[in-house]
Design a protein around this motif. Structure first.
Motif, mmCIF file in Angstrom:
data_model
loop_
_atom_site.group_PDB
_atom_site.id
_atom_site.type_symbol
_atom_site.label_atom_id
_atom_site.label_comp_id
_atom_site.label_asym_id
_atom_site.label_seq_id
_atom_site.Cartn_x
_atom_site.Cartn_y
_atom_site.Cartn_z
ATOM 1 N N LYS A 1 41.510 44.672 35.981
ATOM 2 C CA LYS A 1 39.347 46.073 35.468
ATOM 3 C C LYS A 1 39.725 45.116 36.969
ATOM 4 O O LYS A 1 38.634 46.488 37.988
ATOM 5 C CB LYS A 1 39.159 44.616 34.952
ATOM 6 N N ALA A 2 39.620 44.486 37.853
ATOM 7 C CA ALA A 2 39.577 43.910 39.180
ATOM 8 C C ALA A 2 40.106 45.081 40.118
ATOM 9 O O ALA A 2 40.130 45.201 41.140
ATOM 10 C CB ALA A 2 39.625 42.303 39.447
ATOM 11 N N LEU A 3 41.896 45.172 39.888
ATOM 12 C CA LEU A 3 42.442 45.276 40.824
ATOM 13 C C LEU A 3 42.656 47.115 40.194
ATOM 14 O O LEU A 3 42.230 48.187 41.250
ATOM 15 C CB LEU A 3 43.809 45.333 39.865
ATOM 16 N N ARG A 4 41.836 48.029 39.323
ATOM 17 C CA ARG A 4 41.825 49.409 39.151
ATOM 18 C C ARG A 4 39.507 49.532 40.383
ATOM 19 O O ARG A 4 40.435 50.722 40.471
ATOM 20 C CB ARG A 4 41.215 49.925 37.731
ATOM 21 N N GLY A 5 39.408 48.357 40.119
ATOM 22 C CA GLY A 5 38.036 48.864 41.210
ATOM 23 C C GLY A 5 38.029 48.701 42.422
ATOM 24 O O GLY A 5 37.877 49.984 42.865
ATOM 25 N N MET A 6 39.006 47.498 42.696
ATOM 26 C CA MET A 6 40.252 48.172 44.163
ATOM 27 C C MET A 6 40.782 48.933 44.715
ATOM 28 O O MET A 6 40.037 49.679 45.763
ATOM 29 C CB MET A 6 40.732 46.800 44.194
ATOM 30 N N PHE A 7 41.447 49.605 43.669
ATOM 31 C CA PHE A 7 42.197 50.647 44.004
ATOM 32 C C PHE A 7 41.102 52.107 43.909
ATOM 33 O O PHE A 7 41.127 53.443 44.605
ATOM 34 C CB PHE A 7 42.966 51.121 42.990
ATOM 35 N N GLY A 8 40.487 52.007 43.074
ATOM 36 C CA GLY A 8 39.187 52.993 42.779
ATOM 37 C C GLY A 8 38.598 53.229 44.457
ATOM 38 O O GLY A 8 38.256 54.423 44.549
ATOM 39 N N LYS A 9 38.552 52.247 44.822
ATOM 40 C CA LYS A 9 37.682 52.756 46.320
ATOM 41 C C LYS A 9 38.785 52.450 47.336
ATOM 42 O O LYS A 9 38.149 53.428 48.281
ATOM 43 C CB LYS A 9 36.903 51.082 46.564
ATOM 44 N N GLN B 1 41.046 54.339 47.425
ATOM 45 C CA GLN B 1 41.305 55.961 47.013
ATOM 46 C C GLN B 1 39.827 57.197 47.739
ATOM 47 O O GLN B 1 40.332 58.166 47.678
ATOM 48 C CB GLN B 1 41.129 56.873 45.441
ATOM 49 N N ALA B 2 38.900 56.742 47.545
ATOM 50 C CA ALA B 2 37.911 56.919 47.441
ATOM 51 C C ALA B 2 36.878 57.262 49.168
ATOM 52 O O ALA B 2 36.763 58.522 50.104
ATOM 53 C CB ALA B 2 36.225 56.437 47.321
ATOM 54 N N ARG B 3 38.169 56.410 50.002
ATOM 55 C CA ARG B 3 38.630 56.348 51.558
ATOM 56 C C ARG B 3 38.789 57.092 52.114
ATOM 57 O O ARG B 3 40.007 57.791 51.441
ATOM 58 C CB ARG B 3 38.871 55.326 51.725
ATOM 59 N N PRO B 4 38.265 58.192 52.724
ATOM 60 C CA PRO B 4 38.868 59.382 53.512
ATOM 61 C C PRO B 4 40.325 58.568 53.999
ATOM 62 O O PRO B 4 40.544 58.017 54.672
ATOM 63 C CB PRO B 4 38.449 59.750 55.147
ATOM 64 N N VAL B 5 40.803 59.626 54.287
ATOM 65 C CA VAL B 5 42.228 60.022 55.083
ATOM 66 C C VAL B 5 42.487 60.403 56.569
ATOM 67 O O VAL B 5 41.660 61.031 57.197
ATOM 68 C CB VAL B 5 43.474 59.899 54.893
ATOM 69 N N PRO B 6 42.519 59.084 57.247
ATOM 70 C CA PRO B 6 42.699 59.161 58.959
ATOM 71 C C PRO B 6 43.415 60.536 59.291
ATOM 72 O O PRO B 6 44.424 61.027 58.510
ATOM 73 C CB PRO B 6 43.980 58.114 59.483
ATOM 74 N N ASP B 7 43.462 61.583 60.018
ATOM 75 C CA ASP B 7 43.182 62.593 60.860
ATOM 76 C C ASP B 7 44.498 62.836 60.909
ATOM 77 O O ASP B 7 45.688 63.329 61.206
ATOM 78 C CB ASP B 7 42.413 62.870 61.769
#
Length: 56
Positions: free
Chosen positions: A17-25, A27-33
């Motif tokens: 559960k903790a790892l899935r939460g961390m991965f979800g966060k 994925q939500a971060r924007p990718v640098p240009d």
């Protein structure tokens, strides 16, 4: 002995559960240009054909 396996299962579930939460966060971060630009350049690059080598 049964309680140990239940305890292990609970720990594994909590870790999952903790790892899935961390991965979800993540994925939500924007990718640098800059990174997007590099990936685009790599996708657009043409790769030369491989040389055929081997015995005659």
């Amino acid at each position: 002995m049964a309680s140990k396996s239940q305890s292990d299962r609970a720990k594994k579930n909590a870790l999952d559960k903790a790892l899935r939460g961390m991965f979800g966060k993540l994925q939500a971060r924007p990718v640098p240009d800059r990174l997007v630009s590099i990936v685009d350049q790599l996708d657009a690059a043409t790769t030369p054909p491989l040389k055929k080598t081997g015995s005659r």
